[in-house]
Design a protein around this motif. Structure first.
Motif, PDB file in Angstrom:
ATOM      1  N   ALA A 142     -16.773 -24.533 -14.218  1.00 13.32           N
ATOM      2  CA  ALA A 142     -16.265 -23.498 -14.822  1.00 13.32           C
ATOM      3  C   ALA A 142     -15.165 -23.343 -15.775  1.00 13.32           C
ATOM      4  CB  ALA A 142     -16.086 -22.588 -13.602  1.00 13.32           C
ATOM      5  N   LEU A 143     -14.228 -24.171 -15.382  1.00 15.15           N
ATOM      6  CA  LEU A 143     -12.959 -24.411 -16.262  1.00 15.15           C
ATOM      7  C   LEU A 143     -13.332 -24.729 -17.494  1.00 15.15           C
ATOM      8  CD1 LEU A 143      -9.992 -24.192 -16.577  1.00 15.15           C
ATOM      9  CD2 LEU A 143      -9.675 -26.158 -15.211  1.00 15.15           C
ATOM     10  N   LEU A 144     -14.235 -25.818 -17.773  1.00 18.12           N
ATOM     11  CA  LEU A 144     -14.762 -26.289 -19.063  1.00 18.12           C
ATOM     12  C   LEU A 144     -15.389 -25.090 -19.825  1.00 18.12           C
ATOM     13  CD1 LEU A 144     -15.060 -28.483 -21.147  1.00 18.12           C
ATOM     14  CD2 LEU A 144     -17.295 -29.008 -19.930  1.00 18.12           C
ATOM     15  N   ILE A 145     -16.073 -24.300 -19.236  1.00 18.04           N
ATOM     16  CA  ILE A 145     -16.838 -23.093 -19.827  1.00 18.04           C
ATOM     17  C   ILE A 145     -15.756 -22.163 -20.457  1.00 18.04           C
ATOM     18  CG2 ILE A 145     -18.304 -21.147 -19.516  1.00 18.04           C
ATOM     19  CD1 ILE A 145     -19.967 -22.875 -17.626  1.00 18.04           C
ATOM     20  N   LEU A 146     -14.555 -21.822 -19.454  1.00 17.72           N
ATOM     21  CA  LEU A 146     -13.721 -20.665 -19.774  1.00 17.72           C
ATOM     22  C   LEU A 146     -13.016 -21.392 -20.868  1.00 17.72           C
ATOM     23  CD1 LEU A 146     -12.657 -19.769 -15.996  1.00 17.72           C
ATOM     24  CD2 LEU A 146     -13.845 -18.548 -17.749  1.00 17.72           C
ATOM     25  N   LEU A 147     -12.620 -22.591 -20.961  1.00 19.80           N
ATOM     26  CA  LEU A 147     -11.985 -23.201 -22.348  1.00 19.80           C
ATOM     27  C   LEU A 147     -12.593 -22.895 -23.451  1.00 19.80           C
ATOM     28  CD1 LEU A 147      -9.912 -26.429 -20.752  1.00 19.80           C
ATOM     29  CD2 LEU A 147      -9.225 -24.034 -21.093  1.00 19.80           C
ATOM     30  N   GLY A 148     -13.854 -23.303 -23.469  1.00 25.77           N
ATOM     31  CA  GLY A 148     -14.925 -23.019 -24.360  1.00 25.77           C
ATOM     32  C   GLY A 148     -14.933 -21.608 -25.059  1.00 25.77           C
ATOM     33  N   SER A 213     -15.547 -13.668  -8.552  1.00 26.88           N
ATOM     34  CA  SER A 213     -16.870 -13.219  -8.854  1.00 26.88           C
ATOM     35  C   SER A 213     -16.690 -11.501  -9.236  1.00 26.88           C
ATOM     36  CB  SER A 213     -17.725 -12.988  -7.686  1.00 26.88           C
ATOM     37  OG  SER A 213     -17.002 -12.172  -6.714  1.00 26.88           O
ATOM     38  N   VAL A 214     -15.616 -10.843  -8.678  1.00 25.76           N
ATOM     39  CA  VAL A 214     -14.997  -9.574  -9.110  1.00 25.76           C
ATOM     40  C   VAL A 214     -14.582  -9.907 -10.805  1.00 25.76           C
ATOM     41  CG1 VAL A 214     -13.793  -7.556  -9.130  1.00 25.76           C
ATOM     42  CG2 VAL A 214     -14.840  -8.665  -7.216  1.00 25.76           C
ATOM     43  N   ILE A 215     -13.378 -10.635 -10.815  1.00 26.33           N
ATOM     44  CA  ILE A 215     -13.021 -10.713 -12.302  1.00 26.33           C
ATOM     45  C   ILE A 215     -13.974 -11.212 -13.367  1.00 26.33           C
ATOM     46  CG2 ILE A 215     -11.510 -12.087 -13.642  1.00 26.33           C
ATOM     47  CD1 ILE A 215      -9.847 -12.455 -11.154  1.00 26.33           C
ATOM     48  N   GLY A 216     -14.980 -12.323 -12.792  1.00 25.09           N
ATOM     49  CA  GLY A 216     -16.206 -12.641 -13.490  1.00 25.09           C
ATOM     50  C   GLY A 216     -17.002 -11.468 -14.134  1.00 25.09           C
ATOM     51  N   GLY A 217     -17.347 -10.554 -13.029  1.00 27.06           N
ATOM     52  CA  GLY A 217     -18.075  -9.334 -13.524  1.00 27.06           C
ATOM     53  C   GLY A 217     -17.480  -8.464 -14.552  1.00 27.06           C
ATOM     54  N   LEU A 218     -16.189  -8.125 -14.234  1.00 25.82           N
ATOM     55  CA  LEU A 218     -15.643  -7.409 -15.188  1.00 25.82           C
ATOM     56  C   LEU A 218     -15.328  -7.983 -16.749  1.00 25.82           C
ATOM     57  CD1 LEU A 218     -12.384  -6.520 -12.923  1.00 25.82           C
ATOM     58  CD2 LEU A 218     -14.039  -4.848 -13.868  1.00 25.82           C
ATOM     59  N   LEU A 219     -15.137  -9.250 -16.651  1.00 27.88           N
ATOM     60  CA  LEU A 219     -15.068  -9.959 -17.932  1.00 27.88           C
ATOM     61  C   LEU A 219     -16.611  -9.886 -18.754  1.00 27.88           C
ATOM     62  CD1 LEU A 219     -12.916 -12.975 -17.303  1.00 27.88           C
ATOM     63  CD2 LEU A 219     -12.393 -11.165 -18.681  1.00 27.88           C
ATOM     64  N   VAL A 220     -17.634  -9.956 -18.123  1.00 26.20           N
ATOM     65  CA  VAL A 220     -18.856  -9.839 -18.733  1.00 26.20           C
ATOM     66  C   VAL A 220     -19.150  -8.334 -19.055  1.00 26.20           C
ATOM     67  CG1 VAL A 220     -21.445  -9.840 -18.311  1.00 26.20           C
ATOM     68  CG2 VAL A 220     -20.083 -11.656 -17.202  1.00 26.20           C
ATOM     69  N   THR A 221     -18.767  -7.536 -18.283  1.00 28.47           N
ATOM     70  CA  THR A 221     -18.757  -5.948 -18.604  1.00 28.47           C
ATOM     71  C   THR A 221     -17.944  -5.643 -20.163  1.00 28.47           C
ATOM     72  OG1 THR A 221     -19.511  -5.497 -16.584  1.00 28.47           O
ATOM     73  CG2 THR A 221     -18.801  -3.661 -17.998  1.00 28.47           C
ATOM     74  N   LEU A 317     -20.946 -13.087 -29.418  1.00 26.05           N
ATOM     75  CA  LEU A 317     -22.429 -12.862 -28.750  1.00 26.05           C
ATOM     76  C   LEU A 317     -22.420 -13.796 -27.528  1.00 26.05           C
ATOM     77  CD1 LEU A 317     -24.626 -12.237 -31.387  1.00 26.05           C
ATOM     78  CD2 LEU A 317     -24.155 -10.474 -29.762  1.00 26.05           C
ATOM     79  N   PRO A 318     -22.064 -15.146 -27.710  1.00 34.95           N
ATOM     80  CA  PRO A 318     -22.224 -16.024 -26.361  1.00 34.95           C
ATOM     81  C   PRO A 318     -21.260 -15.716 -25.442  1.00 34.95           C
ATOM     82  CG  PRO A 318     -21.904 -17.424 -28.702  1.00 34.95           C
ATOM     83  CD  PRO A 318     -21.475 -15.804 -28.719  1.00 34.95           C
ATOM     84  N   ILE A 319     -20.268 -15.006 -25.601  1.00 37.11           N
ATOM     85  CA  ILE A 319     -19.026 -14.698 -24.391  1.00 37.11           C
ATOM     86  C   ILE A 319     -19.643 -14.231 -23.185  1.00 37.11           C
ATOM     87  CG2 ILE A 319     -16.933 -13.828 -24.003  1.00 37.11           C
ATOM     88  CD1 ILE A 319     -16.000 -14.634 -26.698  1.00 37.11           C
ATOM     89  N   PRO A 320     -20.227 -13.129 -23.296  1.00 33.97           N
ATOM     90  CA  PRO A 320     -20.771 -12.725 -22.102  1.00 33.97           C
ATOM     91  C   PRO A 320     -21.516 -13.509 -21.116  1.00 33.97           C
ATOM     92  CG  PRO A 320     -20.821 -10.868 -23.670  1.00 33.97           C
ATOM     93  CD  PRO A 320     -20.852 -12.166 -24.401  1.00 33.97           C
ATOM     94  N   LEU A 325     -22.286 -17.399 -16.688  1.00 32.33           N
ATOM     95  CA  LEU A 325     -22.304 -18.820 -16.284  1.00 32.33           C
ATOM     96  C   LEU A 325     -21.095 -19.554 -15.304  1.00 32.33           C
ATOM     97  CD1 LEU A 325     -24.017 -21.419 -16.356  1.00 32.33           C
ATOM     98  CD2 LEU A 325     -23.061 -21.819 -18.616  1.00 32.33           C
ATOM     99  N   ALA A 326     -19.989 -19.144 -16.099  1.00 31.70           N
ATOM    100  CA  ALA A 326     -18.800 -19.667 -15.298  1.00 31.70           C
ATOM    101  C   ALA A 326     -18.639 -18.956 -14.127  1.00 31.70           C
ATOM    102  CB  ALA A 326     -17.460 -19.261 -16.250  1.00 31.70           C
ATOM    103  N   ALA A 327     -19.243 -17.726 -13.853  1.00 30.13           N
ATOM    104  CA  ALA A 327     -19.021 -17.317 -12.607  1.00 30.13           C
ATOM    105  C   ALA A 327     -19.883 -17.983 -11.495  1.00 30.13           C
ATOM    106  CB  ALA A 327     -19.342 -15.567 -12.563  1.00 30.13           C
ATOM    107  N   ARG A 328     -21.111 -18.293 -11.993  1.00 28.80           N
ATOM    108  CA  ARG A 328     -22.169 -18.898 -11.187  1.00 28.80           C
ATOM    109  C   ARG A 328     -21.781 -20.245 -10.890  1.00 28.80           C
ATOM    110  NH1 ARG A 328     -25.904 -16.460 -14.510  1.00 28.80           N
ATOM    111  NH2 ARG A 328     -26.242 -18.298 -15.947  1.00 28.80           N
ATOM    112  N   GLN A 329     -20.933 -20.877 -11.631  1.00 27.89           N
ATOM    113  CA  GLN A 329     -20.708 -22.244 -11.306  1.00 27.89           C
ATOM    114  C   GLN A 329     -19.511 -22.044 -10.506  1.00 27.89           C
ATOM    115  OE1 GLN A 329     -21.620 -25.277 -12.509  1.00 27.89           O
ATOM    116  NE2 GLN A 329     -22.817 -24.744 -14.123  1.00 27.89           N
ATOM    117  N   LYS A 330     -18.519 -21.275 -10.698  1.00 24.83           N
ATOM    118  CA  LYS A 330     -17.379 -21.094  -9.496  1.00 24.83           C
ATOM    119  C   LYS A 330     -17.762 -20.766  -8.346  1.00 24.83           C
ATOM    120  CE  LYS A 330     -12.793 -20.280  -9.557  1.00 24.83           C
ATOM    121  NZ  LYS A 330     -11.889 -21.353  -9.722  1.00 24.83           N
ATOM    122  N   GLY A 331     -19.089 -19.663  -8.141  1.00 24.18           N
ATOM    123  CA  GLY A 331     -19.581 -19.531  -6.972  1.00 24.18           C
ATOM    124  C   GLY A 331     -20.263 -20.834  -6.292  1.00 24.18           C
ATOM    125  N   ALA A 332     -20.800 -21.459  -7.080  1.00 21.75           N
ATOM    126  CA  ALA A 332     -21.345 -22.852  -6.390  1.00 21.75           C
ATOM    127  C   ALA A 332     -20.433 -23.659  -5.924  1.00 21.75           C
ATOM    128  CB  ALA A 332     -22.328 -23.321  -7.538  1.00 21.75           C
TER     129      ALA A 332
END
Length: 341
Positions: A142-148, A213-221, A317-320, A325-332
């Motif tokens: 998740a951290l690797l994705i966020l840095l990307g 998960s809340v922060i991840g959802g907000l960032l996607v939106t 375009l790839p960011i949402p 994906l980062a939110a799912r990795q974090k949840g897992a």
């Protein structure tokens, strides 16, 4: 931070007082050197002082205070700019120098654990911290994705930040005798600051920002809406539409910033590598700017500004999807930890 803000302030003062191409290049180099000192240090310091659980709310509150400061700065800058464009730059530089002195005298470091003198080896310690930071990133998808994500923001931001004023000025500004061009841009920035304060307050009061998960959802939106607002800004056909779309774009970016910073901070495993990892994130953003800036600029020169801004929006375009994906990795990862316990 005190060294960095001082150098940034000197850079602005040089740029505002010596308006020549060579000295402006020198001033920008000073700004870059100063930013290298502050990059990652401010967010790491705040996270260590207040704790990871409070950092999201603190960053949002900090964003609100920043916007209030912007409102004051905008008013002062518009007044000064109508007398000379270099004056607000000098004023801002002096403010940075004053901030540096203030922090040197008052800044607490209760969360900092210094290395004992007998164990200090600056070069070896730097190398060890860097290796530990890289290892932490590799161990947390998740951290690797966020840095990307920072790389894509860099690709985008250089285009919009350098071209939005040019795009707005391509339309006929409304004829209002009391409003100069500088005043128009001050009003645009001021309105965005007010709206940012209100949105941050709403998020702080209504959203459960203690859950990733809340922060991840907000960032996607937020980033999905940002893509649409940038495209609308690029394709706007008149001044009012362009300003409205830019206001939406700026508001979304200002709301996105503290949420993203908080999520990255909460994903970092320890304070020892926090500043290093945050600096990595800043360097990826800078790399994106170095790559994206010339490309977007070339599109603006060979094509037009609207096409260049649209191209900048495409890089988002790839960011949402990455945030989702980062939110799912974090949840897992959280589920895995719960099963172990």
């Amino acid at each position: 931070m005190t060294i960095g803000f001082f150098i940034i302030g000197i850079g602005f003062i040089v740029e505002g007082t010596l308006p020549y191409f060579a000295t402006i290049l020198l001033a920008q180099a000073l700004w870059g050197i100063g930013y290298t000192f502050t990059s990652g240090a401010d967010a790491a310091w705040i996270a260590d002082e207040v704790g990871e659980e409070k950092v999201t709310v603190v960053f949002l509150r900090g964003s609100q205070v920043s916007q209030l400061g912007s409102l004051v700065g905008i008013g002062v800058s518009v007044l000064l700019a109508n007398r000379g464009l270099g004056l607000p730059i000098v004023f801002g530089g002096a403010a940075f120098v004053a901030l540096s002195v203030f922090l040197a005298l008052t800044m607490p470091e209760t969360g900092f654990q210094p290395t004992p003198n007998q164990d200090r080896n600056s070069w070896q310690a730097m190398a060890d911290t860097f290796k530990a930071g890289v290892q932490s990133v590799r161990q947390q998808p998740a951290l690797l994705i966020l840095l990307g994500v920072g790389l894509f923001y860099g690709l985008f931001s250089e285009g919009i930040d350098r071209l939005w004023e040019v795009h707005v000025l391509s339309f006929q500004l409304p004829t209002v005798p009391a409003l100069s061009t500088a005043t128009w841009f001050g009003l645009i920035s001021g309105f965005t600051s007010v709206m940012s304060i209100l949105v941050s307050q709403l998020l702080t009061k209504k959203a459960n920002l203690h859950h990733s998960s809340v922060i991840g959802g907000l960032l996607v939106t937020i980033n999905s809406a940002l893509i649409l607002s940038v495209a609308a800004f690029a394709l706007a056909g008149n001044f009012s539409a362009a300003v409205g779309c830019y206001l939406a774009t700026s508001l979304l970016r200002r709301t996105n910033g503290p949420l993203r910073s908080a999520w990255v901070n909460r994903s970092i495993p320890s304070s020892e590598v926090r500043a290093t990892i945050l600096s990595m994130a800043a360097q990826l953003d800078a790399l994106g700017q170095v790559i994206g800036g010339p490309i977007i600029g070339l599109i603006a020169v060979r094509g037009n500004v609207s096409l260049a801004i649209l191209a900048a929006g495409v890089t988002l375009l790839p960011i949402p999807a990455l945030y989702a994906l980062a939110a799912r990795q974090k949840g897992a990862a959280l589920t895995y930890k719960e099963n172990l316990s």
